[in-house]
Design an enzyme around this catalytic site. Sequence first.
Site, PDB file in Angstrom:
ATOM      1  CB  SER A 137     -25.118 -14.301  52.354  1.00 59.20           C
ATOM      2  OG  SER A 137     -24.890 -13.576  51.169  1.00 59.20           O
ATOM      3  CE  LYS A 161     -21.006 -14.269  49.922  1.00 60.54           C
ATOM      4  NZ  LYS A 161     -22.113 -14.756  50.781  1.00 60.54           N
TER       5      LYS A 161
END
Length: 290
Positions: A63, A135
Amino acid sequence: MQSDAEDRDTERAPEAGENAAEREQGNGRSSWKEIPLLIVVAVLLAFVVKLFAVQAFYIPSGSMENTLHVGDRVLVNKIVYRTRAVRRGDVIVFRGPSSWTPEAKVAAPSNPFQRALRWLGGAAGVAPTETDFIKRVIGVGGDRVRCCDAQGRVTVNGTALDESSYLYEDPVTHVRNKPSEEAFDITVPSGRLWVMGDHRQNSADSRYHRTDGNGGTVPVKNVIGRAFFKVWPVGSAGPIGVPATFGRVASGRGAPPGGPAEPAAPDPVAADVPPLAGGPGRGGYFRAAV
């Protein structure tokens, strides 16, 4: 012809040599006995550093491509947010809210020996776990984050982000991810963060948790630290920076969590660093390597 005194000195010399040899052997045995103690002290010091200052993490999913790769190891600064607020553009490690499901599955150890090996591997940042995420911070408390404008860009407080330096690019077609396939418009509550992965088509980030009750935002209190350096593989090791585009974003209507509103001024290792070399990136979700 030797005197009686010289004869006596000659007779005592071997005894002195034997005593010295015995002392050396004794010192050698003492050194071996100290080794286990030194190992215990070293492990304790490493544990204290990991607990309070810097921790290694393993990246098991894609991701955060191309910034990080599957199998990469990064160092996370666990002290930085005690001295300043979380900033836009920071790559952070955080404990996922209860509604966030793992993006990568890790088989549970089947016996105590495997659990011990998993723990040791996690402590060194060489084995994956499952509860923490990595993230990029796009919006902090008070920011209005929207997608997309007429050019298909994410905007923060009306300023369009230039994400070309870190969004995933297919290594074969060289087509870059769109900033988002999902439209959204949210004002980030105080004390919370809007986060997104760099591989937008392979990241179950804030966009996919908007119905969880908090609009997909993550509590600042869940942040473990800032990923600031990739240490493995050695060939692509280097700092994990903050792209300059975030420095052009004006403050939102509320103060960022943890301090007064401010433009994203560069910090010591947050220069406009391009994506790390090493081919198509993978990495993103991972569990803390504890």
